[in-house]
Design a protein around this motif. Structure first.
Motif, mmCIF file in Angstrom:
data_model
loop_
_atom_site.group_PDB
_atom_site.id
_atom_site.type_symbol
_atom_site.label_atom_id
_atom_site.label_comp_id
_atom_site.label_asym_id
_atom_site.label_seq_id
_atom_site.Cartn_x
_atom_site.Cartn_y
_atom_site.Cartn_z
ATOM 1 N N TYR A 55 37.167 37.060 32.215
ATOM 2 C CA TYR A 55 38.346 36.388 31.669
ATOM 3 C C TYR A 55 39.339 35.991 32.769
ATOM 4 O O TYR A 55 40.190 35.136 32.541
ATOM 5 N N GLY A 56 39.268 36.659 33.906
ATOM 6 C CA GLY A 56 40.163 36.335 35.001
ATOM 7 C C GLY A 56 41.607 36.724 34.757
ATOM 8 O O GLY A 56 42.513 36.180 35.402
ATOM 9 N N ASN A 57 41.834 37.655 33.839
ATOM 10 C CA ASN A 57 43.225 38.023 33.520
ATOM 11 C C ASN A 57 43.474 39.531 33.529
ATOM 12 O O ASN A 57 44.457 39.998 32.957
ATOM 13 N N GLU A 58 42.588 40.292 34.185
ATOM 14 C CA GLU A 58 42.817 41.732 34.263
ATOM 15 C C GLU A 58 44.125 42.043 34.983
ATOM 16 O O GLU A 58 44.843 42.975 34.602
ATOM 17 N N ALA A 59 44.457 41.263 35.991
ATOM 18 C CA ALA A 59 45.708 41.511 36.724
ATOM 19 C C ALA A 59 46.921 41.307 35.816
ATOM 20 O O ALA A 59 47.886 42.079 35.875
ATOM 21 N N GLY A 60 46.874 40.285 34.976
ATOM 22 C CA GLY A 60 47.966 40.051 34.041
ATOM 23 C C GLY A 60 48.104 41.174 33.038
ATOM 24 O O GLY A 60 49.231 41.578 32.688
ATOM 25 N N VAL A 61 46.973 41.702 32.571
ATOM 26 C CA VAL A 61 47.010 42.857 31.671
ATOM 27 C C VAL A 61 47.641 44.046 32.388
ATOM 28 O O VAL A 61 48.521 44.733 31.842
ATOM 29 N N GLY A 62 47.207 44.286 33.615
ATOM 30 C CA GLY A 62 47.733 45.415 34.364
ATOM 31 C C GLY A 62 49.223 45.322 34.599
ATOM 32 O O GLY A 62 49.948 46.321 34.519
ATOM 33 N N GLU A 63 49.697 44.108 34.865
ATOM 34 C CA GLU A 63 51.131 43.923 35.082
ATOM 35 C C GLU A 63 51.923 44.265 33.827
ATOM 36 O O GLU A 63 52.961 44.935 33.892
ATOM 37 N N ALA A 64 51.421 43.804 32.675
ATOM 38 C CA ALA A 64 52.108 44.106 31.419
ATOM 39 C C ALA A 64 52.110 45.598 31.137
ATOM 40 O O ALA A 64 53.122 46.161 30.676
ATOM 41 N N LEU A 65 51.004 46.266 31.413
ATOM 42 C CA LEU A 65 50.945 47.711 31.206
ATOM 43 C C LEU A 65 51.941 48.429 32.105
ATOM 44 O O LEU A 65 52.648 49.341 31.667
ATOM 45 N N ALA A 66 52.008 48.004 33.364
ATOM 46 C CA ALA A 66 52.910 48.662 34.319
ATOM 47 C C ALA A 66 54.373 48.477 33.931
ATOM 48 O O ALA A 66 55.200 49.366 34.145
ATOM 49 N N GLU A 67 54.682 47.321 33.364
ATOM 50 C CA GLU A 67 56.064 47.007 33.010
ATOM 51 C C GLU A 67 56.466 47.531 31.629
ATOM 52 O O GLU A 67 57.648 47.472 31.264
ATOM 53 N N SER A 68 55.494 48.047 30.867
ATOM 54 C CA SER A 68 55.755 48.411 29.471
ATOM 55 C C SER A 68 56.571 49.689 29.316
ATOM 56 O O SER A 68 57.206 49.905 28.275
ATOM 57 N N GLY A 69 56.509 50.558 30.313
ATOM 58 C CA GLY A 69 57.153 51.856 30.179
ATOM 59 C C GLY A 69 56.341 52.854 29.391
ATOM 60 O O GLY A 69 56.756 54.009 29.213
ATOM 61 N N LEU A 70 55.169 52.442 28.918
ATOM 62 C CA LEU A 70 54.307 53.346 28.157
ATOM 63 C C LEU A 70 53.495 54.229 29.099
ATOM 64 O O LEU A 70 53.062 53.788 30.168
ATOM 65 N N ALA A 71 53.273 55.463 28.691
ATOM 66 C CA ALA A 71 52.402 56.356 29.456
ATOM 67 C C ALA A 71 50.973 55.845 29.384
ATOM 68 O O ALA A 71 50.573 55.199 28.414
#
Length: 279
Positions: A55-71
């Motif tokens: 999909y070429g969007n794993e980095a975008g997913v990772g960025e959202a996870l990092a910024e989410s504040g979720l454990a």
């Protein structure tokens, strides 16, 4: 943070790991748009994100996870190994690359994206997934787009039964033989393209059921999947629709509704997804 996540039921996989029954898919979402889309999903209450190397969007997913504040343990993350990376050593390297792109130390679910039987390597690829699972780098392993004959060969040769088989499944393509094989082996069925990319939402049967329940056609189709015990990963980049797709736990379809949707499968089946032959 929205508390809607608490209303999403979970499915217990065959190794005891639980996965939210309704997650968020990012197929065909450009990487530049992925961070915002996943952030909107997490804000709405989704706690399962499905991506893949191709999909070429794993980095975008990772960025959202990092910024989410979720454990980390609050979000179930799935990725997949692509056809060109089949084989034991290549799969291990592909997994490392996916983790690096996501910015994670482990995955919750890792799948073989397609069996690619012409390459003849999916058993070696599966051995690599078994190794990753045994090493604790992924909590569950599974497959995607596997037909019954691929499942049979894998189960016979492997030491771990796949936890999930993710396949195209929607009212117009119900993949009954694959679902039956999954049930036979204790494999959970996960539906990709659960709304047929919107193609089934104008069906008059679905529209009528939606009107009866005061819901959208998309909500009715997702509810149909959920009541039949499937995991489902709808995709959208529109915050309103992202939230709408999650608002499906305050109503239930009746038996007549379910049977009417079951009857919508058209003769024949769609061909392989064009991305199967990409790369």
């Amino acid at each position: 943070m929205n508390t809607t996540a608490a209303t999403v039921p979970t499915i217990t996989l065959n190794n005891g790991v639980t996965i939210p029954q309704l997650g968020f898919g990012v197929f065909q979402v450009p990487d530049a748009a992925t961070t915002d889309a996943v952030a909107a999903a997490l804000q709405s209450g989704y706690r399962s994100i499905d991506t893949a190397a191709i999909y070429g969007n794993e980095a975008g997913v990772g960025e959202a996870l990092a910024e989410s504040g979720l454990a980390r343990d609050e979000v179930f993350v799935t990725s997949k190994v692509w056809n060109s990376e089949h084989g034991y050593d290549r799969t291990l390297r592909a997994f490392d690359a996916s983790l690096a792109a996501l910015g994670l130390e482990s995955l919750d679910l890792y799948l073989i994206h397609w069996p690619a039987p012409g390459r003849g390597l999916y058993l070696d690829t599966w051995r690599a997934l078994e190794r990753l699972h045994a090493d604790g780098r992924v909590r569950a392993i599974g497959v995607s787009n596997f037909e019954p004959e691929h499942l049979e060969r894998l189960v016979d040769a492997g030491s771990v039964v796949p936890a999930v088989n993710q396949v195209e499944l929607h009212p117009a393509l119900q993949n009954r033989d694959v679902v039956a094989a999954n049930e036979r082996y204790g494999i959970a069925t996960e539906a990709w393209s659960p709304l047929a990319q919107g193609a089934v939402l104008g069906d008059p049967v679905i529209s009528a059921i939606a009107a009866t329940h005061g819901k959208t056609p998309a909500q009715v189709v997702l509810r149909w999947h959920l009541q039949q015990g499937r995991i489902v990963i709808p995709k959208s980049v529109t915050p309103r629709r992202i939230a709408e797709n999650l608002a499906v736990f305050d109503f239930a379809l009746g038996e007549a509704d379910l049977l009417a949707i079951d009857a919508l499968e058209r003769d024949g089946r769609t061909g392989p997804h064009p991305m199967e032959f990409h790369g």
